[in-house]
Design an enzyme around this catalytic site. Sequence first.
Site, short mmCIF file in Angstrom:
data_model
loop_
_atom_site.label_atom_id
_atom_site.label_comp_id
_atom_site.label_asym_id
_atom_site.label_seq_id
_atom_site.Cartn_x
_atom_site.Cartn_y
_atom_site.Cartn_z
N ASP A 103 43.22 34.36 45.97
CA ASP A 103 44.40 33.56 46.29
C ASP A 103 44.00 32.15 46.72
O ASP A 103 43.09 31.97 47.54
CB ASP A 103 45.15 34.25 47.43
N GLU A 146 26.26 42.98 43.85
CA GLU A 146 25.69 44.17 44.49
C GLU A 146 26.28 45.44 43.87
O GLU A 146 25.72 46.52 44.02
CB GLU A 146 26.03 44.18 46.00
C1 GLC Z 1 49.27 31.78 46.37
C2 GLC Z 1 50.17 32.95 46.09
C3 GLC Z 1 51.50 32.68 46.68
C4 GLC Z 1 51.33 32.51 48.18
C5 GLC Z 1 50.29 31.44 48.50
C6 GLC Z 1 49.86 31.50 49.94
O1 GLC Z 1 49.75 30.60 45.80
O2 GLC Z 1 50.24 33.19 44.71
O3 GLC Z 1 52.43 33.68 46.40
O4 GLC Z 1 52.55 32.16 48.75
O5 GLC Z 1 49.12 31.60 47.74
O6 GLC Z 1 49.09 32.65 50.15
#
Ligand code: GLC
Length: 543
Positions: A202, A250
């Site tokens: 993310d 790993e």
């Molecule tokens: C990314 C995710 C989104 C989230 C953001 C903060 O963009 O796809 O849904 O709100 O990160 O974690």
Amino acid sequence: MTSAAPWWQDTVIYQVYLRSFQDSNGDGIGDLPGLASRLDDLRDLGVQAIWITPFFPSPNADFGYDVSDYCDVAPEYGTLADWDALVRQARQRGMRLLVDFVLNHTSDQHPWFREACSSPQHPRRDWYVWRDGPPDGGPPTNWRSVFGGPAWTHEPRSGQWYYHAFLPQQPDLNWHHPGVRAAMADVARFWLRRGASGFRLDATAFLFEDPDWPDDPDPDRQPPWPLQPFNSNRPENHGVLRELRAVLAEFDAGFDDERVLLGESTTDTLTELRAAYGEQGDEIQLPMNFVYARHWQRDAPFFQRLIDDTQALLHDRTPVSFFSNHDHWRQWSAFGDGVHNDAIARLTAAMTLLQRGTALVYYGEEIGMGDLPDAELAAAPLGPSRPRADPRDRARTPMQWDAGTHAGFSLGTPWLPLPRTWGDRHVAAQRADPHSLWHWYRALIALKRDDPALHAGAHWPLHADQSSVLAFGRRSADGTLALVLLNWGEQACEVAVQGLPAGTGPTAEVLLASPPIAAPQRLDRVPLSPFGVAVLRPQGMNA
Ligand code: GLC
Ligand code: CA
């Protein structure tokens, strides 16, 4: 002996927004057992890997993207035993699972952050990003968060401010701190040991900030754009991503020849995108191409240039193409003109899935699910299972499986309503209709998996003599060629394909077309319908 290409190259990864995919216990919220019960449907579509959105304990300020425990399953989504069962059942079908790993921030309810707030002397204090405000008050800088509002929140006990690229409930971790790096590496090991084939990472762009904390010269820019040189894609990112790749290595054995990182690597340019792979290819194997996924216009010349440029620049990497996800519009709605949506959906799917590289498919895309209309979104009730309104919920409606109650998603009340017009648009109906969009996706995925040119063949740039037509070729090492012709225009046309390898043609076999066409007798006169697609195998090559 040359080793075979790793499984994650030239494949399709299906994104499951878990909350909306399949509810198994009637609480209106999709869950891990529900997903397990749908693996056969995904296998039948041809899907070999699944990215599952976050299912960890979370106060749901941002539906799981605010994690309060990285090594457990939230009760609403199931248990760790359900995860283990899902892994087993996926593997029995030859399918792999990617876990969504939220690196940039935790929840403000995570024990790490509570400890950090407890005292400026606490050893976890520096796991987060703290600054004093200026003497005359206010936050340390004028930066905006991605979701609007200041990127700093005042912590009253210490009088300091903490930094959050996203919501105040999502405090940024301090990735300079070795303790953070070690703890997050252990989180990765936890899920790899439990059968994850890798991670969707993310918000990787936001791990580090400019250490000089300069003010934003234009905090009110319109439209707001989160990627700024001071808050994103900083050089320090590379070290973290290399470390994470080493952790994955790993585990490179057994079922998975190689574990994979799929990155939410937001960039403004292809050059920055290339950097996300790492100079030595030792960082993110699959950084998503947001330059591609950001152009919501029916614009053949733009995509022609972008695809050719991407393939040239990433010729020794795996490009990652997609349009829809849980943060965006659905492509059905974004590209559709209200008249030809089905044909346009076939076209955008063919363009995305038949390029060299790995493609992402967002749940429901394969049956032409659209966004929840604005008025219905505004009227959608809030409650315990939907604590806050989020405009992105328009693309998160329940999966439409069959004609049953709530489209087969849940026997209870779904956390978010289905669009009022979902009608007979569902998987069961489309599976029964060989001409449906679902079957189109299935055929594209099969071509990508099995056709010698369309699986891993090199990109062969082509040119069409009509500006509404986008064309590219794919060519396997043994010279097998496939041509992909996409008419973005609403007029039918006859197109001449230019730039073919010497000796190609003159006729062609049809591998797939929408609508169906007869085998073209001449490659300088291929008929295409409005928004028509033709995937051709030239005949009579000299090669
Ligand atoms: C990314 C995710 C989104 C989230 C953001 C903060 O963009 O796809 O849904 O709100 O990160 O974690
Ligand atoms: Ca449930």
